[in-house]
Scaffold this motif. Structure first.
Motif, PDB file in Angstrom:
ATOM      1  N   ARG A 101       0.850  -1.179   0.000  1.00 44.63           N
ATOM      2  CA  ARG A 101       0.000   0.000   0.000  1.00 44.63           C
ATOM      3  C   ARG A 101       0.890   1.235   0.000  1.00 44.63           C
ATOM      4  NH1 ARG A 101      -2.185   3.114   4.180  1.00 44.63           N
ATOM      5  NH2 ARG A 101      -1.403   1.685   5.741  1.00 44.63           N
ATOM      6  N   THR A 131      -0.270   4.575  -1.833  1.00 46.80           N
ATOM      7  CA  THR A 131      -0.998   5.837  -1.971  1.00 46.80           C
ATOM      8  C   THR A 131      -2.277   5.867  -1.137  1.00 46.80           C
ATOM      9  OG1 THR A 131      -2.169   4.987  -3.906  1.00 46.80           O
ATOM     10  CG2 THR A 131      -0.100   6.172  -4.294  1.00 46.80           C
ATOM     11  N   THR A 132      -2.663   4.758  -0.556  1.00 41.78           N
ATOM     12  CA  THR A 132      -3.896   4.704   0.222  1.00 41.78           C
ATOM     13  C   THR A 132      -3.643   5.149   1.655  1.00 41.78           C
ATOM     14  OG1 THR A 132      -4.529   2.809  -1.113  1.00 41.78           O
ATOM     15  CG2 THR A 132      -5.824   3.243   0.858  1.00 41.78           C
ATOM     16  N   THR A 133      -4.527   5.973   2.185  1.00 37.98           N
ATOM     17  CA  THR A 133      -4.373   6.443   3.558  1.00 37.98           C
ATOM     18  C   THR A 133      -4.814   5.370   4.539  1.00 37.98           C
ATOM     19  OG1 THR A 133      -6.602   7.364   3.692  1.00 37.98           O
ATOM     20  CG2 THR A 133      -4.870   8.794   2.788  1.00 37.98           C
ATOM     21  N   SER A 134      -4.411   5.539   5.801  1.00 34.47           N
ATOM     22  CA  SER A 134      -4.801   4.581   6.842  1.00 34.47           C
ATOM     23  C   SER A 134      -6.311   4.551   7.020  1.00 34.47           C
ATOM     24  CB  SER A 134      -4.121   4.943   8.165  1.00 34.47           C
ATOM     25  OG  SER A 134      -2.738   4.706   8.101  1.00 34.47           O
ATOM     26  N   GLN A 194      -8.583   5.062   4.732  1.00 32.56           N
ATOM     27  CA  GLN A 194      -9.159   4.282   3.638  1.00 32.56           C
ATOM     28  C   GLN A 194      -8.919   2.790   3.854  1.00 32.56           C
ATOM     29  OE1 GLN A 194      -7.038   6.375   0.530  1.00 32.56           O
ATOM     30  NE2 GLN A 194      -8.934   7.297  -0.244  1.00 32.56           N
ATOM     31  N   TYR A 195      -7.769   2.471   4.419  1.00 35.16           N
ATOM     32  CA  TYR A 195      -7.437   1.072   4.683  1.00 35.16           C
ATOM     33  C   TYR A 195      -8.410   0.488   5.710  1.00 35.16           C
ATOM     34  CZ  TYR A 195      -4.344  -2.973   5.343  1.00 35.16           C
ATOM     35  OH  TYR A 195      -3.805  -4.231   5.403  1.00 35.16           O
ATOM     36  N   ASN A 242       3.179   0.512  12.476  1.00 36.14           N
ATOM     37  CA  ASN A 242       1.901   1.086  12.863  1.00 36.14           C
ATOM     38  C   ASN A 242       1.008  -0.039  13.383  1.00 36.14           C
ATOM     39  OD1 ASN A 242      -1.003   1.797  12.438  1.00 36.14           O
ATOM     40  ND2 ASN A 242      -0.139   3.728  11.726  1.00 36.14           N
ATOM     41  N   ASP A 289      -2.324  -0.728  11.505  1.00 37.66           N
ATOM     42  CA  ASP A 289      -2.109  -1.399  10.223  1.00 37.66           C
ATOM     43  C   ASP A 289      -1.704  -2.857  10.416  1.00 37.66           C
ATOM     44  OD1 ASP A 289      -2.728   0.955   9.041  1.00 37.66           O
ATOM     45  OD2 ASP A 289      -0.739   1.392   8.233  1.00 37.66           O
TER      46      ASP A 289
END
Length: 388
Positions: A22, A24-27, A29-30, A317, A320
């Motif tokens: 991953r 370009t995806t923000t946390s 959005q994840y 993180n 994540d």
């Protein structure tokens, strides 16, 4: 986050390649893209109101100057925003007549709130259960410190999870001070802060613990149909409806076989193995798994466990990390907080292996779920009796 074993679920939630990193995806959005588990979502939907009830209960019990303990509605109203009481304190209290009793004090010319007899009894049962399990509580704290690289953690971090670990509210006195041969407090690096350390009587002395996952591995090995190597495996179960591709399953199988340094093993002097960064990531998963196993309800807010990240030597993180392993952990965003559950500990919204403290807290949840229904029914029955 650089470790992406399960990351492609973000881009391919129904079983695409899991080797995609991953980038370009923000946390946020994840989190939003995760596969939902209706059982845990329903459970957390119940818990979000329970947590508000507990916060008010603690405020009431923390005011022993009057008998029975009580707080003014005005005081609670000033805290409405902090307690997330969207419609105000009075409205929230009226929703739970089995827990809160509102009464008017003519001497002070204002309404007050106290706990009902049923709620007081449940609180008493929880306190008795905690006091009866003090040896277990000491063991939990020792294990927590043993997972730390320095065998110490900031005391303020422990305060964040005292309820999750089943500690008494006076644990500084009843647990730490009463076990000076096990724990000691030292001054922290910042003013008015303290560090909780594990006492080791002899230099080089180390405690040996078995991680919770080992009990599952032993049980699996004893099964007649066990024909695979599970030395480094963890139990997995995925949210219903989450379809996994062959490639995804193959990657998970490969990860399961990956050697790693256990949560209670010392990293100092360990040579970097072939697994490299993936082995480091798996150790972080093992620590998170063990931390959740130590909690009373096998759940904790992600923000709270993040306070231990540096102590445990986790450079990732935490949120994540949980999202990367949906077969082991489940994150719910209900109640304006991110709460992580240990999937294997639950079945149909309840702990598989409950404990006395959990049982007492579950009784309070049952009162929360009653809401006003039974009270309304009782009121109607009383009115009918009076008419007769």
């Amino acid at each position: 986050m650089r470790f992406a074993l399960m990351r492609s679920l973000l881009l391919h939630p129904y079983g695409g390649s899991i080797t995609t990193v991953r980038s370009t995806t923000t946390s946020g959005q994840y989190v939003a893209s995760r596969a939902r588990d209706p059982v845990f979502e329903k459970l957390m939907d119940k818990y979000k109101n329970l947590l508000k009830v507990i916060a008010i209960q603690d405020l009431i019990l923390a005011n022993p100057t009057v008998e029975p303990p009580s707080v003014s509605i005005e005081f609670l109203s000033r805290l409405s925003q902090k307690l997330h009481l969207n419609r105000g304190a009075a409205s929230f209290l009226r929703k739970y007549p089995h827990i809160f009793h509102v009464l008017y004090d003519p001497a002070k010319s204002q309404p007050f709130c106290r706990l009902t007899d049923a709620a007081v009894e449940i609180s008493r049962q929880e306190s008795l259960a905690i006091n009866a399990s003090l040896p277990v509580v000491v063991d939990r704290l020792v294990r927590l410190l043993s997972m730390s690289i320095s065998k110490s953690v900031p005391l303020r971090a422990v305060f964040k999870v005292w309820r999750e670990l089943g500690l008494p509210d006076d644990f500084e006195d009843s647990v730490i001070s009463k076990n000076p041969h096990v724990f000691k407090l030292s001054d922290g690096y910042e003013p008015n802060t303290h560090i909780l350390e594990l006492v080791q009587e002899e230099e080089g002395e180390s405690l040996s613990f078995e991680a919770a996952v080992e009990r599952w591995r032993v049980g699996e090995c004893c099964k007649e149909d066990c024909n695979v190597d599970i030395q480094f495996s963890f139990k997995h179960s995925y949210p219903p409806g989450m379809r996994l591709s062959k490639n995804f399953k193959a990657k998970v199988k490969e990860w399961q076989k990956l050697p790693y340094v256990g949560p209670y093993e010392d990293m100092v002097g360990k040579k970097k193995n072939k697994s490299g960064v993936m082995g480091v990531e798996k150790r972080a998963v093992a620590i998170a798994h063990e931390f959740l196993s130590l909690t009373v309800e096998k759940m904790v807010e992600v923000e709270k466990i993040s306070h231990f990240r540096k102590c445990f030597g986790i450079d990732l993180n935490i949120r994540d990390l949980f999202l990367d392993h949906p077969g082991m952990f489940y994150i719910s965003t209900k109640g304006k907080r991110h709460t992580v559950f240990l999937r294997e500990a639950y079945e149909r919204g309840r702990l598989i292996d409950p404990n006395p403290v959990y049982d007492a807290r579950r009784k309070l949840l049952d009162l929360v779920l009653l809401g006003r229904h039974a009270a309304i029914s009782d009121s109607r029955d009383t009115n009918m009796s009076e008419e007769e």
